[in-house]
Scaffold this active site. Structure first.
Site, PDB file in Angstrom:
ATOM      1  N   GLU A  53      61.072   6.444  17.601  1.00 41.77           N
ATOM      2  CA  GLU A  53      61.539   7.791  17.839  1.00 41.77           C
ATOM      3  C   GLU A  53      60.278   8.903  18.318  1.00 41.77           C
ATOM      4  O   GLU A  53      60.561   9.679  19.192  1.00 41.77           O
ATOM      5  CB  GLU A  53      62.207   8.455  16.790  1.00 41.77           C
ATOM      6  N   CYS A  81      64.006   7.359   9.955  1.00 42.83           N
ATOM      7  CA  CYS A  81      62.981   7.372   8.892  1.00 42.83           C
ATOM      8  C   CYS A  81      62.866   8.797   8.565  1.00 42.83           C
ATOM      9  O   CYS A  81      62.922   9.730   9.558  1.00 42.83           O
ATOM     10  CB  CYS A  81      61.656   6.582   8.791  1.00 42.83           C
ATOM     11  N   CYS A  84      60.699  10.387  11.618  1.00 41.67           N
ATOM     12  CA  CYS A  84      61.010  10.382  12.609  1.00 41.67           C
ATOM     13  C   CYS A  84      62.349  11.646  12.709  1.00 41.67           C
ATOM     14  O   CYS A  84      62.179  12.361  13.699  1.00 41.67           O
ATOM     15  CB  CYS A  84      61.677   9.269  12.918  1.00 41.67           C
TER      16      CYS A  84
END
Length: 154
Positions: A53, A81, A84
């Site tokens: 990302e 996550c 990101c």
């Protein structure tokens, strides 16, 4: 939701694994067109922030010549996550589509739960010790920013 964009993100994740990267891929779409694509390059680039990302956001910002990705959507092979997800919010991406979820990621060794737990703790109680120092001196840059009349807000 466009299945072709998600399939592209999944294809990127599989190509990444085949080429020595991590199992994550992403595309950013604006006005019905892919403006950037990327995959996880953490080990390839020796960069712990080179998640799919983040690399895709960097490419999209370069392609569109802006730090503001309003009007964009991100298709990513896995639920983002914490890092990101934060980057997606900072970039002002308007919609997230993902394939695998964080439990799927945890099951193959990518467990982010400890980060969420650490965020909830006071800084001095986190597993990486944190201490605030030179607060008054550090505030000077914030004062300068507040007083700056020609700043670009973000």
């Amino acid at each position: 939701m466009n299945k072709e964009y998600m399939m592209k993100a999944i294809e990127l994740s599989m190509n990444s694994v085949a080429n020595g990267g991590g199992p994550f891929g992403a595309v950013i779409v604006k006005d019905g067109k892919i403006v950037a694509e990327g995959s996880n390059c953490v080990t390839l680039n020796n960069d712990p922030t080179a998640h799919a990302e983040v690399t895709t956001i960097r490419k999209a910002c370069t392609a569109l010549n802006t730090f503001d990705l309003s009007g964009c959507e991100i298709y990513t092979s896995c639920e983002p996550c914490p890092m990101c997800l934060s980057a997606i919010y900072w970039a002002r991406i308007e919609r997230i589509y993902y394939g695998c979820n964080k439990v799927d990621a945890k099951n193959i060794g990518f467990d982010d739960s400890f980060i969420y737990e650490q965020i909830e703790l006071k800084p001095e109680l986190r597993s990486i010790p944190s201490s605030q120092v030179l607060h008054t001196e550090a505030l000077e840059a914030f004062r300068m920013w507040t007083d700056k009349e020609d700043k670009i807000e973000y």
